[in-house]
Design an enzyme around this catalytic site. Structure first.
Site, PDB file in Angstrom:
ATOM      1  CE  LYS A 159      -4.034  -4.452   1.437  1.00 22.20           C
ATOM      2  NZ  LYS A 159      -4.693  -3.176   2.026  1.00 22.20           N
ATOM      3  CB  CYS A 174      -2.182  -2.809   5.357  1.00 23.12           C
ATOM      4  SG  CYS A 174      -3.798  -2.361   5.266  1.00 23.12           S
ATOM      5  CG  HIS A 188     -11.276   0.918   0.353  1.00 22.48           C
ATOM      6  ND1 HIS A 188     -11.408  -0.342   0.690  1.00 22.48           N
ATOM      7  CD2 HIS A 188     -10.351   1.567   1.045  1.00 22.48           C
ATOM      8  CE1 HIS A 188     -10.504  -0.692   1.669  1.00 22.48           C
ATOM      9  NE2 HIS A 188      -9.594   0.527   2.156  1.00 22.48           N
ATOM     10  CG  ASP A 220      -2.014  -1.177   1.251  1.00 24.92           C
ATOM     11  OD1 ASP A 220      -1.874  -2.079   0.179  1.00 24.92           O
ATOM     12  OD2 ASP A 220      -2.654  -1.266   2.174  1.00 24.92           O
TER      13      ASP A 220
HETATM   14  C1  VGL Z   1      -4.656   0.713   5.803  1.00 24.84           C
HETATM   15  C2  VGL Z   1      -6.245   1.502   7.137  1.00 24.84           C
HETATM   16  C3  VGL Z   1      -7.255   1.610   6.284  1.00 24.84           C
HETATM   17  C4  VGL Z   1      -3.433   0.460   5.518  1.00 24.84           C
HETATM   18  C5  VGL Z   1      -5.729   0.572   4.789  1.00 24.84           C
HETATM   19  O1  VGL Z   1      -2.889   0.210   4.528  1.00 24.84           O
HETATM   20  O2  VGL Z   1      -2.594   0.093   6.728  1.00 24.84           O
HETATM   21  N1  VGL Z   1      -4.954   1.343   7.099  1.00 24.84           N
HETATM   22  N2  VGL Z   1      -6.853   0.986   4.976  1.00 24.84           N
HETATM   23 ZN    ZN Z   2      -8.240   0.728   3.411  1.00 22.80          ZN
END
Ligand code: VGL
Ligand code: ZN
Length: 204
Positions: free
Chosen positions: A110, A155, A52, A12
């Site tokens: 995801k 994540c 999302h 991410d």
């Molecule tokens: C994440 C919160 C919500 C992350 C993703 O990548 O850590 N944290 N969505």
């Molecule tokens: Zn998220």
């Protein structure tokens, strides 16, 4: 070059998790240079993208009166309500512009089901719905994974715990991770990872 059974999984590294983004992680962009430098060492390189729909149930905006960073009970258990972030196709969901993406063999998305969040790259937050990453790694002969990216305590941490549970040898390189640290979540996550046999190297 590491053995062909070692994979690098980059979690991410997206604009919304970097300074100026919708769910900015402090110094999130500091992970880009070390990750870029690691990529050539690995025969298998996977990037993940939090992805999302606009109406995702993990967004506080979908729950009238709820504040971002408050908790809610979902069908699968407690869930943090986040600011709207990483909406499919938006600039915030794009990778940090300096992240090398050409070395990636697979880009895994995801969190695309509106009713369920997915911190881990392996399973959604119900801890049973698979993303397919396990099958991909196994069919490529991967036995050992190094995890880096954002955020350490969400994540990256959940991905590391799932990888360990699935029997992969797991390393998290903290020098290429940064944390959200919501109510002590970083200390909890590091403790859980250690308890699960995850090797933690480096420091942020
Ligand atoms: C994440 C919160 C919500 C992350 C993703 O990548 O850590 N944290 N969505
Ligand atoms: Zn998220």
């Amino acid at each position: 070059m590491r053995p062909a059974s070692d994979a690098l999984i980059v979690i991410d590294v997206q604009n919304d998790f970097c300074p100026g983004g919708a769910l900015a992680v402090e110094k999130g962009d500091a992970v880009v240079a070390p990750i870029n430098a690691m990529m050539d060492d690995y025969a298998v390189c996977v990037l993940t993208q939090d992805w999302h729909p606009q109406n995702h149930h993990s967004f506080a905006a979908q729950h009238p009166g709820a504040e971002p960073f408050s908790m809610i009970e979902m069908a699968y258990g407690p869930q943090v309500l986040w600011p709207t972030h990483c909406v499919q196709g938006s600039p915030g969901a794009a990778f940090h512009p300096d992240l090398r993406t050409d070395p990636a063999d697979l880009i895994l998305r995801k969190g695309f089901r509106p009713e369920i969040d997915s911190y881990s790259a392996f399973f959604e937050n119900d801890q049973t719905t698979p993303t397919g990453l396990q099958g991909y790694l196994r069919s490529r002969g991967v036995a050992s994974v190094t995890l880096v990216g954002l955020a350490t305590d969400f994540c990256v941490g959940w991905s590391a715990l799932d990888a360990a549970r699935l029997g992969f040898v797991v390393t998290v390189d903290l020098s290429a991770c940064r944390a959200i640290d919501l109510d002590g979540s970083l200390a909890r996550s590091l403790e859980q990872m250690r308890g699960a046999g995850v090797t933690l190297v480096g420091s942020a």
